[in-house]
Design an enzyme around this catalytic site. Structure first.
Site, PDB file in Angstrom:
ATOM      1  CG  ASP A  89      -2.146   1.014   1.074  1.00 21.81           C
ATOM      2  OD1 ASP A  89      -2.329   1.440   0.027  1.00 21.81           O
ATOM      3  OD2 ASP A  89      -2.667   1.120   1.995  1.00 21.81           O
ATOM      4  CD1 TRP A 107       7.403   6.370  -2.975  1.00 24.71           C
ATOM      5  CD2 TRP A 107       6.789   6.903  -4.987  1.00 24.71           C
ATOM      6  NE1 TRP A 107       8.604   6.371  -3.486  1.00 24.71           N
ATOM      7  CE2 TRP A 107       8.241   6.695  -4.889  1.00 24.71           C
ATOM      8  CE3 TRP A 107       6.339   6.947  -6.266  1.00 24.71           C
ATOM      9  CZ2 TRP A 107       9.177   6.656  -6.194  1.00 24.71           C
ATOM     10  CZ3 TRP A 107       7.119   7.191  -7.467  1.00 24.71           C
ATOM     11  CH2 TRP A 107       8.441   7.073  -7.116  1.00 24.71           C
ATOM     12  CG  ASN A 163      -7.897  -2.131  -5.249  1.00 26.50           C
ATOM     13  OD1 ASN A 163      -6.973  -2.921  -4.986  1.00 26.50           O
ATOM     14  ND2 ASN A 163      -7.971  -1.144  -4.089  1.00 26.50           N
ATOM     15  NE  ARG A 168      -7.666   0.780   5.341  1.00 25.42           N
ATOM     16  CZ  ARG A 168      -7.372   2.057   5.664  1.00 25.42           C
ATOM     17  NH1 ARG A 168      -7.641   2.555   6.736  1.00 25.42           N
ATOM     18  NH2 ARG A 168      -6.998   3.001   4.682  1.00 25.42           N
TER      19      ARG A 168
HETATM   20  C1  IPE Z   1      -5.525  -2.737  -0.222  1.00 25.15           C
HETATM   21  O1  IPE Z   1      -5.177  -1.560  -0.194  1.00 25.15           O
HETATM   22  C2  IPE Z   1      -5.403  -3.316  -1.399  1.00 25.15           C
HETATM   23  C3  IPE Z   1      -3.982  -3.584  -2.151  1.00 25.15           C
HETATM   24  C4  IPE Z   1      -2.906  -3.215  -1.534  1.00 25.15           C
HETATM   25  C5  IPE Z   1      -4.011  -4.353  -3.391  1.00 25.15           C
HETATM   26  P1  IPE Z   1      -6.240  -0.278  -0.547  1.00 25.15           P
HETATM   27  O2  IPE Z   1      -5.444   0.834  -0.520  1.00 25.15           O
HETATM   28  O3  IPE Z   1      -7.354  -0.713  -1.524  1.00 25.15           O
HETATM   29  O4  IPE Z   1      -7.064  -0.387   0.840  1.00 25.15           O
HETATM   30  P2  IPE Z   1      -7.904   0.736   1.693  1.00 25.15           P
HETATM   31  O5  IPE Z   1      -8.800   1.080   0.715  1.00 25.15           O
HETATM   32  O6  IPE Z   1      -6.975   1.613   2.066  1.00 25.15           O
HETATM   33  O7  IPE Z   1      -8.417  -0.163   2.750  1.00 25.15           O
HETATM   34  C1  IPE Z   2      -1.720   0.293  -3.401  1.00 29.78           C
HETATM   35  O1  IPE Z   2      -1.299   1.711  -3.358  1.00 29.78           O
HETATM   36  C2  IPE Z   2      -1.962  -0.310  -4.583  1.00 29.78           C
HETATM   37  C3  IPE Z   2      -3.172  -0.896  -5.121  1.00 29.78           C
HETATM   38  C4  IPE Z   2      -4.108  -0.699  -3.895  1.00 29.78           C
HETATM   39  C5  IPE Z   2      -3.445  -1.224  -6.404  1.00 29.78           C
HETATM   40  P1  IPE Z   2      -2.456   2.695  -3.356  1.00 29.78           P
HETATM   41  O2  IPE Z   2      -3.047   3.011  -4.828  1.00 29.78           O
HETATM   42  O3  IPE Z   2      -3.621   2.254  -2.633  1.00 29.78           O
HETATM   43  O4  IPE Z   2      -1.942   3.948  -2.568  1.00 29.78           O
HETATM   44  P2  IPE Z   2      -2.526   4.945  -1.546  1.00 29.78           P
HETATM   45  O5  IPE Z   2      -2.980   4.193  -0.708  1.00 29.78           O
HETATM   46  O6  IPE Z   2      -3.795   5.670  -2.331  1.00 29.78           O
HETATM   47  O7  IPE Z   2      -1.367   5.822  -1.165  1.00 29.78           O
HETATM   48 MG    MG Z   3      -4.118   2.344  -0.479  1.00 27.51          MG
END
Ligand code: IPE
Ligand code: IPE
Ligand code: MG
Length: 227
Positions: A16, A21, A64, A181
């Site tokens: 995550d 980043w 997602n 979480r």
């Molecule tokens: C969890 O990250 C899913 C993946 C890393 C693929 P998210 O960014 O989707 O999770 P939430 O929405 O913060 O709980």
């Molecule tokens: C994790 O990074 C990648 C996926 C969930 C596919 P995020 O896209 O959730 O990055 P943040 O949480 O918005 O920083």
């Molecule tokens: Mg995320």
């Protein structure tokens, strides 16, 4: 020290923080995802030397799909590119690819690429399990339905039908980016897993961070309810 304690066989990571980043660097979000793929590549190259039997990575959750279409397209295109570019390396390095989740619900060309990659890596010694279109509640519901069709629903019969049934028990769960979480990841498998939450954003996560997590794990006392 590290070698004294339990040795992890199976580590799972919630990757995550790609978006944050990119934002911190004033870059488009897709650059965070691209750099995230680089972090995966470096990690996969390093896990063999760390003695891990299985690394499970959360790449795309069933939730997602709520993201904007252009971000989903970017993620799927990165997936296509990654499979194509890294499959030869998986084969050369004895990596067995495994996919968990409802991945057959992805675009047909991705499903075909994955089918091919699974067939070509089927005999690898180290497992890289990638969670795609994965939701743990859905996985448990599917497993319970399959278990019920065969007979009694028990913890063992459910576990035998989970996507992870052929993997070693989960030892350690790591989540990057400071969120604490599970986001519908491996809920069942986490029952007695150790957990590490780090503020490092996924694109900055290196094999050294994984080694540090393994060293931390080796110092933990696992009790499983006993004493
Ligand atoms: C969890 O990250 C899913 C993946 C890393 C693929 P998210 O960014 O989707 O999770 P939430 O929405 O913060 O709980
Ligand atoms: C994790 O990074 C990648 C996926 C969930 C596919 P995020 O896209 O959730 O990055 P943040 O949480 O918005 O920083
Ligand atoms: Mg995320």
């Amino acid at each position: 020290m590290a070698s004294e304690g339990p040795r992890a066989r199976h580590v799972a990571i919630i990757m995550d923080g790609n978006g944050r980043w990119a934002k911190a660097k004033h870059l488009p979000r897709v650059m965070g995802h691209r750099q995230g793929v680089e972090a995966v590549r470096k990690l996969v190259r390093a896990v063999e030397a760390m003695g891990l039997e299985c690394l499970t990575l959360y790449a795309f959750s069933s939730e997602n799909w709520k993201r904007p279409e252009d971000e989903i397209d970017d993620l799927m295109n990165l997936m296509r590119k990654f499979i194509k570019s890294d499959l030869p390396e998986f084969i050369a390095n004895d990596v067995r690819l495994k996919i968990i989740g409802d991945w057959r619900g992805l675009a047909p060309d991705i499903v075909a690429m994955l089918d091919d990659a699974l067939a070509q890596t089927a005999h690898g010694r180290h497992t890289l399990a990638v969670a795609l279109n994965y939701g743990s509640q859905q996985e448990i519901a599917r497993a319970a339905t399959a278990a019920a069709a065969e007979g009694e629903i028990t913890p063992e019969s459910i576990a035998a039908h989970l996507d992870t049934a052929d993997l070693p028990p989960l030892d350690l769960l790591i989540r990057t980016s400071g969120e604490v979480r599970l986001s519908n990841f491996l809920l069942w498998q986490c029952a007695y897993a150790e957990m590490i939450f780090t503020d490092v954003l996924w694109p900055d996560f290196t094999p050294a961070h994984l080694q540090a997590a393994l060293d931390d794990f080796a110092g933990r006392e696992r009790r499983y309810g006993g004493r």
